[in-house]
Each structure stands twice: as structure tokens, then as C-alpha cells.
Scaffold this motif. Structure first.
Motif: not given
Length: 280
Positions: A195-197, A199-216, A259-262
Motif C-alpha cells: 500500500d502506498p501509505r 512507504e509514505e509513512l516510512a519517509v515521514q518516520r525517517c525524517t522524524q528520526q533525522m530530526a531526533l538525531e539533530q536534537a540529540i 506485515p505492513a508495519r514490518m
């Protein structure tokens, strides 16, 4: 004049047990395992115990009070093994037990001082979280740290603590984290992995993780993580038995992810790896 009292030359098992401070059942067991020789029996067929038997029973009781096992007693009585060797091994065992008791007392004292369930984490982890105000960590944060510590040890959990420190001190990142967590949970409701959602969510999660790393990094927590490697010496590694390999953990720790979440988690890891490669 007082009547004279003549002690018996031999006594029955009940009297022998009473005098030695044990039980007839225990004495019978000593006979069965060869620790106490069978005494002669009287005309009624019952065992009769003499002076030497009583001395042996007193020895057995005193040795048992010292923690010497029945097998070691038998070996000592049979002169098959030096009593000094037995006592040396007993001293080593008692020292190990004493050390274990000290560790348990230290754990209880930490629970009293730090509080539960945060006190269930290793000292290395709780030290990193000690400056946070009470209630800053959510129960789910502590649970995640417990799981991480089990898989990667205290050092891994202490490093992961940086994420929860940032989330506890940056309400905007915490709010975004909650939204993404809810979106990921929604993937379990019959969403297909392609489902396209996803990959979209994975992109958002990646962006948020990068923001966390910057804050760290901005908070200097990455420098603190480097120091953790320096202080993680042999003393702290005494807790290695609290962890297991990641491959073993994946087969032992239950997860109810769809499987979708994995697939979303796999894509997020891939996107993060790509982003880090591009920065390096």
C-alpha cells in the motif's frame, strides 16, 4: 541421699534424635546413604545407639549447620577427601553467595532510591535519565528501555535513552512521534505491505528520526554517548547475563506487528541508511 542415676549404655533412635537435635527420619536417611553406620539392634529388633554413634550424629549436625553437604560429610568421614579441601570449597561457595546477596541488596536499594519501574534498569541507564523531572518518561519509554537492555545490554539502553531524553524535553518532537506511532498502529488494520501509505509513512518516520538525531547532537547527548563507551568497563559488564543476542531475541520476544508495519520498519531503516550515506 539422692538416688544414683546410671546412664544407659545404648539408646533407641527417638532418644538419639532428641539428644542430637535431629529427627528419627533424618537418622534413617543417614543410614540409607552410608553417612551413619547401622548400629546393632536389641532383642526387640530395634536400633540401639551407643556413644560413638552419638558423637557421629553431633558431628553431622554441626557440619550441616556450617553448610557442608551430606556427600562431602561422607567423604570426610571415609577419609576419601581432605576435610581442608571440603572447607576450602565451602568457603568459596559462601563467598559467591555473599557476593550475590550484596548484588541483590544493591538492586533493592536502587529500587528504593530511584523508584519502580525506572529502578529496574541498570545504573548506567538510570544515571543518564536522572536529570529528567519525575514523570517525564512514559511507562512505554521505560518498557522499551527494558527490552533494549535485555537485547543490547546496559550500554545499548543507555544510548537509546538519548531518544527518550529528547522526546521528554521537546514537546513538538513528542507530538510528532505520537502521530507517527498512531499511523503505524493503523497499518495493522488490514493494510497491505505494498500500500502506498506504507512507504509514505516510512519517509515521514525517517525524517522524524533525522530530526531526533539533530536534537540529540544539539543537546550534546552524542558526546555523552561517546563517554559511555569509555566508562563501560569490566565492572559494568558484570551485567552481561541480562542480555541476549538480537537474533535470539527476535525468536523469543513476541510482537504483533502486521506485515505492513514490518515493511514500514524495513523501509525506514533503508531510508535512514541512505540518508546517512549521503551525509558522509
Amino acid at each position: 541421699m539422692y538416688p544414683s542415676i546410671t546412664p544407659p549404655r545404648q539408646v533407641k533412635i527417638g532418644d538419639a534424635a532428641t539428644f542430637a537435635g535431629t529427627t528419627p527420619r533424618a537418622i534413617r536417611h543417614y543410614h540409607e546413604i552410608g553417612l551413619l553406620p547401622e548400629p546393632e539392634r536389641g532383642g526387640d529388633g530395634r536400633r540401639r545407639y551407643g556413644y560413638d554413634d552419638m558423637i557421629r550424629l553431633l558431628w553431622i549436625r554441626k557440619m550441616a549447620e556450617a553448610g557442608i553437604g551430606l556427600d562431602d560429610m561422607r567423604a570426610a568421614f571415609d577419609e576419601a577427601r581432605d576435610i581442608e579441601e571440603i572447607l576450602s570449597r565451602l568457603e568459596e561457595a559462601l563467598a559467591a553467595q555473599e557476593a550475590a546477596i550484596k548484588r541483590r541488596r544493591a538492586a533493592v536499594q536502587r529500587l528504593q532510591a530511584v523508584g519502580s519501574p525506572l529502578g529496574l534498569l541498570s545504573e548506567l541507564v538510570t544515571d543518564r535519565l536522572s536529570h529528567l523531572p519525575p514523570g517525564a518518561l512514559r511507562p512505554s519509554d521505560v518498557e522499551a528501555l527494558l527490552v533494549t537492555e535485555r537485547i543490547f545490554g546496559p550500554l545499548g539502553a543507555a544510548i537509546q535513552a538519548s531518544v527518550f531524553i529528547v522526546l521528554a524535553t521537546h514537546p513538538d518532537l513528542r507530538a510528532e512521534q505520537d502521530c507517527l506511532d498512531a499511523a503505524e498502529a493503523a497499518l495493522d488494520d488490514g493494510v497491505e505491505p505494498d500500500d502506498p501509505r506504507v512507504e509514505e509513512l516510512a519517509v515521514q518516520r525517517c525524517t522524524q528520526q533525522m530530526a531526533l538525531e539533530q536534537a540529540i547532537e544539539a543537546a550534546g547527548l552524542d558526546t555523552a554517548e561517546e563517554k559511555l563507551f569509555e566508562i563501560y568497563d569490566a565492572d559494568l559488564k558484570g551485567e552481561e547475563d541480562t542480555q541476549m543476542s538480537a537474533s535470539t531475541a527476535t525468536t523469543k520476544m513476541p510482537y504483533d506487528f502486521s506485515p505492513a508495519r514490518m515493511r514500514c520498519m524495513e523501509l525506514t531503516a533503508q531510508f535512514l541508511a541512505d540518508a546517512h550515506s549521503a551525509d558522509s
